[in-house]
Design an enzyme around this catalytic site. Structure first.
Site, mmCIF file in Angstrom:
data_model
loop_
_atom_site.group_PDB
_atom_site.id
_atom_site.type_symbol
_atom_site.label_atom_id
_atom_site.label_comp_id
_atom_site.label_asym_id
_atom_site.label_seq_id
_atom_site.Cartn_x
_atom_site.Cartn_y
_atom_site.Cartn_z
ATOM 1 N N ASN A 80 -49.317 -69.049 11.536
ATOM 2 C CA ASN A 80 -49.615 -69.177 10.462
ATOM 3 C C ASN A 80 -48.954 -68.904 9.301
ATOM 4 O O ASN A 80 -47.596 -68.770 9.489
ATOM 5 C CB ASN A 80 -51.111 -67.955 10.286
ATOM 6 C CG ASN A 80 -52.082 -68.812 9.800
ATOM 7 O OD1 ASN A 80 -52.073 -69.432 8.513
ATOM 8 N ND2 ASN A 80 -53.619 -68.525 9.943
ATOM 9 N N HIS A 110 -28.232 -54.098 13.963
ATOM 10 C CA HIS A 110 -27.210 -53.440 13.392
ATOM 11 C C HIS A 110 -26.780 -52.152 14.260
ATOM 12 O O HIS A 110 -27.536 -51.362 14.879
ATOM 13 C CB HIS A 110 -27.487 -53.255 11.875
ATOM 14 C CG HIS A 110 -27.766 -54.419 11.360
ATOM 15 N ND1 HIS A 110 -26.757 -55.080 10.486
ATOM 16 C CD2 HIS A 110 -28.923 -54.846 10.690
ATOM 17 C CE1 HIS A 110 -27.434 -56.178 9.944
ATOM 18 N NE2 HIS A 110 -28.373 -55.688 10.083
ATOM 19 N N GLY A 137 -51.764 -60.383 11.694
ATOM 20 C CA GLY A 137 -51.175 -60.670 10.409
ATOM 21 C C GLY A 137 -50.393 -59.428 10.063
ATOM 22 O O GLY A 137 -50.676 -58.291 10.471
ATOM 23 N N THR A 160 -42.230 -51.575 18.357
ATOM 24 C CA THR A 160 -40.733 -51.075 18.629
ATOM 25 C C THR A 160 -40.261 -51.117 20.183
ATOM 26 O O THR A 160 -39.117 -50.711 20.553
ATOM 27 C CB THR A 160 -40.559 -49.619 17.997
ATOM 28 O OG1 THR A 160 -41.421 -48.819 18.756
ATOM 29 C CG2 THR A 160 -40.920 -49.677 16.464
ATOM 30 N N LYS A 161 -41.392 -51.267 20.921
ATOM 31 C CA LYS A 161 -41.238 -51.034 22.369
ATOM 32 C C LYS A 161 -41.875 -52.127 23.072
ATOM 33 O O LYS A 161 -42.584 -52.841 22.644
ATOM 34 C CB LYS A 161 -41.884 -49.804 22.949
ATOM 35 C CG LYS A 161 -41.025 -48.552 22.384
ATOM 36 C CD LYS A 161 -41.661 -47.247 22.842
ATOM 37 C CE LYS A 161 -40.890 -46.046 22.505
ATOM 38 N NZ LYS A 161 -41.560 -44.883 22.744
ATOM 39 N N ARG A 175 -48.607 -48.285 19.299
ATOM 40 C CA ARG A 175 -48.908 -47.747 20.633
ATOM 41 C C ARG A 175 -50.050 -48.436 21.570
ATOM 42 O O ARG A 175 -50.783 -49.099 20.771
ATOM 43 C CB ARG A 175 -49.458 -46.230 20.380
ATOM 44 C CG ARG A 175 -48.380 -45.320 19.914
ATOM 45 C CD ARG A 175 -48.765 -44.141 19.745
ATOM 46 N NE ARG A 175 -47.898 -43.241 19.401
ATOM 47 C CZ ARG A 175 -46.880 -43.072 18.416
ATOM 48 N NH1 ARG A 175 -47.198 -43.699 17.312
ATOM 49 N NH2 ARG A 175 -46.008 -42.049 18.339
#
Length: 178
Positions: A80, A110, A137, A160-161, A175
């Site tokens: 979208n 980084h 979104g 993050t995982k 989570r």
């Protein structure tokens, strides 16, 4: 450029990398001005700028990326308005995946070591999104993440995982809902 594509430390200011970015920016200017064009005309433009675009896939402009050629969309993929993909390495999005407005997908990373980071070197870690995934979104997918088939990512989640197939992940950090 070869170091960047391999996920090794590289310098973004390298002339070959800068030329590829400039070409992508020129393509994005054309694509982002294409909202009034038909879906087929926009899809033809997508095929010019992305690594692969499966049948029936589309992105609503505006859309932003680093290079484009590292992005591979399966069939029936939909992104979208206002999505961003930092594609210093490969981003694959599986068939029939739906991505909400303002979603960001990052492969650019980084060094964690401050001395190495101060040298200006950076690297990338690929992102893989399975088939039939729904990403709400404003979600953010961080470098190196894999999202399994049929997963759901809640709006605003920061992933993050890795997320297993069929799972629902929510929150910041995301989570898996139990």
């Amino acid at each position: 450029m070869q170091k960047m594509l391999a996920g090794e430390l590289y310098r973004a200011g390298d002339p070959e990398i800068q030329a590829a970015a400039a070409a992508a920016f020129a393509w994005m200017a054309r694509y982002n001005a294409s909202l009034a064009l038909s879906r087929d005309e926009r899809r033809a433009l997508l095929r010019e700028g992305l690594g692969a675009v499966g049948p029936g896939s589309g992105i609503r402009p505006p859309f932003h990326c680093d290079y484009g050629f590292n992005i591979k969309l399966g069939k029936g993929v939909f992104l979208n308005f206002d999505c961003v993909i930092l594609d210093v390495v490969e981003v694959t999005i599986g068939d029939d995946t739906q991505i909400g407005p303002g979603v960001h997908i990052y492969t650019a990373d980084h060094p964690r070591d401050p001395e190495t980071r101060a040298t200006g070197l950076e690297f990338g870690r690929p992102v893989h999104i399975g088939r039939n995934v729904w990403i709400g979104g404003k979600a953010i997918i961080l470098p190196g993440v894999t999202i399994g088939d049929d997963a759901v990512i809640g709006a605003g989640a920061v992933v993050t995982k890795d997320v297993p197939a069929g799972a629902t992940a929510l929150g910041n950090p995301a989570r898996v809902r139990g």
